[in-house]
Design an enzyme around this catalytic site. Structure first.
Site, short mmCIF file in Angstrom:
data_model
loop_
_atom_site.label_atom_id
_atom_site.label_comp_id
_atom_site.label_asym_id
_atom_site.label_seq_id
_atom_site.Cartn_x
_atom_site.Cartn_y
_atom_site.Cartn_z
N CYS A 195 0.84 -1.20 0.00
CA CYS A 195 0.00 0.00 0.00
C CYS A 195 0.88 1.26 0.00
O CYS A 195 2.09 1.21 0.25
CB CYS A 195 -0.98 -0.01 1.19
SG CYS A 195 -0.39 0.78 2.68
N CYS A 200 2.80 1.86 3.20
CA CYS A 200 3.89 0.90 3.33
C CYS A 200 5.05 1.31 2.42
O CYS A 200 6.23 1.17 2.80
CB CYS A 200 3.41 -0.51 3.00
SG CYS A 200 2.45 -1.28 4.33
N ASP A 207 1.35 15.70 5.98
CA ASP A 207 0.35 15.35 4.96
C ASP A 207 0.65 16.13 3.68
O ASP A 207 1.01 17.31 3.72
CB ASP A 207 -1.06 15.69 5.48
CG ASP A 207 -2.15 15.03 4.65
OD1 ASP A 207 -2.83 14.12 5.18
OD2 ASP A 207 -2.33 15.41 3.46
N HIS A 224 1.63 -2.85 8.76
CA HIS A 224 0.36 -2.55 8.10
C HIS A 224 -0.83 -3.07 8.89
O HIS A 224 -0.94 -4.27 9.16
CB HIS A 224 0.33 -3.16 6.69
CG HIS A 224 -0.93 -2.84 5.96
ND1 HIS A 224 -1.04 -1.80 5.07
CD2 HIS A 224 -2.17 -3.39 6.05
CE1 HIS A 224 -2.29 -1.74 4.64
NE2 HIS A 224 -2.99 -2.70 5.22
N GLY A 251 -14.91 7.95 5.72
CA GLY A 251 -14.21 8.72 4.70
C GLY A 251 -12.74 8.34 4.55
O GLY A 251 -11.92 9.14 4.10
N HIS A 285 -4.38 2.14 5.19
CA HIS A 285 -3.30 1.81 6.15
C HIS A 285 -3.56 2.73 7.33
O HIS A 285 -3.58 3.96 7.15
CB HIS A 285 -1.93 2.08 5.50
CG HIS A 285 -0.73 1.79 6.37
ND1 HIS A 285 0.34 1.02 5.95
CD2 HIS A 285 -0.40 2.22 7.61
CE1 HIS A 285 1.26 0.97 6.90
NE2 HIS A 285 0.85 1.71 7.92
N HIS A 320 -3.95 5.34 9.97
CA HIS A 320 -3.22 6.59 10.21
C HIS A 320 -4.08 7.50 11.06
O HIS A 320 -5.30 7.48 10.99
CB HIS A 320 -2.85 7.29 8.90
CG HIS A 320 -4.00 7.52 7.97
ND1 HIS A 320 -4.53 6.51 7.17
CD2 HIS A 320 -4.74 8.61 7.70
CE1 HIS A 320 -5.53 6.99 6.47
NE2 HIS A 320 -5.70 8.27 6.77
P1 5GP Z 1 -7.83 9.57 4.86
O1 5GP Z 1 -8.85 10.26 4.00
O2 5GP Z 1 -7.55 8.17 4.38
O3 5GP Z 1 -8.11 9.64 6.32
O4 5GP Z 1 -6.51 10.43 4.70
C1 5GP Z 1 -5.48 10.15 3.81
C2 5GP Z 1 -4.51 11.31 3.85
O5 5GP Z 1 -3.32 10.92 3.25
C3 5GP Z 1 -5.01 12.57 3.14
O6 5GP Z 1 -5.05 13.66 4.05
C4 5GP Z 1 -4.00 12.76 2.02
O7 5GP Z 1 -3.70 14.12 1.77
C5 5GP Z 1 -2.79 12.00 2.54
N1 5GP Z 1 -1.93 11.44 1.52
C6 5GP Z 1 -2.34 10.64 0.48
N2 5GP Z 1 -1.29 10.26 -0.25
C7 5GP Z 1 -0.19 10.81 0.34
C8 5GP Z 1 1.22 10.77 0.04
O8 5GP Z 1 1.67 10.15 -0.93
N3 5GP Z 1 2.05 11.46 0.85
C9 5GP Z 1 1.58 12.15 1.94
N4 5GP Z 1 2.50 12.81 2.67
N5 5GP Z 1 0.27 12.21 2.26
C10 5GP Z 1 -0.60 11.55 1.46
ZN ZN Z 2 0.33 -0.40 4.37
#
Ligand code: 5GP
Ligand code: ZN
Length: 118
Positions: free
Chosen positions: A2, A5, A28, A44, A88, A93, A95
């Site tokens: 992912c 990861c 982010d 993971h 949402g 993974h 976070h």
């Molecule tokens: P979720 O909506 O899953 O809670 O949040 C995913 C978060 O990951 C979003 O705030 C998005 O901006 C962030 N994000 C997605 N891809 C990447 C990436 O490649 N690098 C970083 N630093 N943040 C990412």
């Molecule tokens: Zn992962």
């Protein structure tokens, strides 16, 4: 593997804030507050639903330390984990979003009128 990861494996670059053998905190890519950091376990887990309590305990300590490193421990901050479809969650993974650096707004989280839920 992912996307987070791949970030842990350094196959995708990221802007580090704090790290230990078990957890990683990085900025982010699309910040929604002056401070917007993502905190992840290096192992993971799909979401908060899967994390064992002992790992969550150590992750809580790591997030407290990360907030101090970011200089938002005294001013305050918000921790959010989006879980599954209705939560949402986009990246599957686990976070936690660590948000701060300004007085945060408190939302209206669903499109329906909140009175309809009662
Ligand atoms: P979720 O909506 O899953 O809670 O949040 C995913 C978060 O990951 C979003 O705030 C998005 O901006 C962030 N994000 C997605 N891809 C990447 C990436 O490649 N690098 C970083 N630093 N943040 C990412
Ligand atoms: Zn992962």
């Amino acid at each position: 593997m992912c996307i987070f990861c791949k970030i842990v494996a350094k196959e995708i670059p990221s802007n580090a804030v704090a790290e230990n053998e078990e957890f990683y905190a990085f900025h982010d890519i699309n910040p929604k507050a002056p401070v917007h950091v993502l905190v992840i376990p290096k192992a993971h887990f799909d979401s908060f639903k899967e994390i064992p309590g002992d790992v969550m305990g150590r992750m809580s300590t790591f997030m407290q330390e990360t907030a101090k490193t970011l200089g938002i421990d005294e001013s305050g901050y918000r921790i959010i984990s989006n879980i599954g479809e209705d939560g949402g969650q986009e990246v599957k993974h686990l976070h936690f979003h660590l948000l701060g650096g300004a007085k945060l707004k408190w939302g209206h989280f669903a499109d329906a009128d909140p009175k309809d839920f009662i």
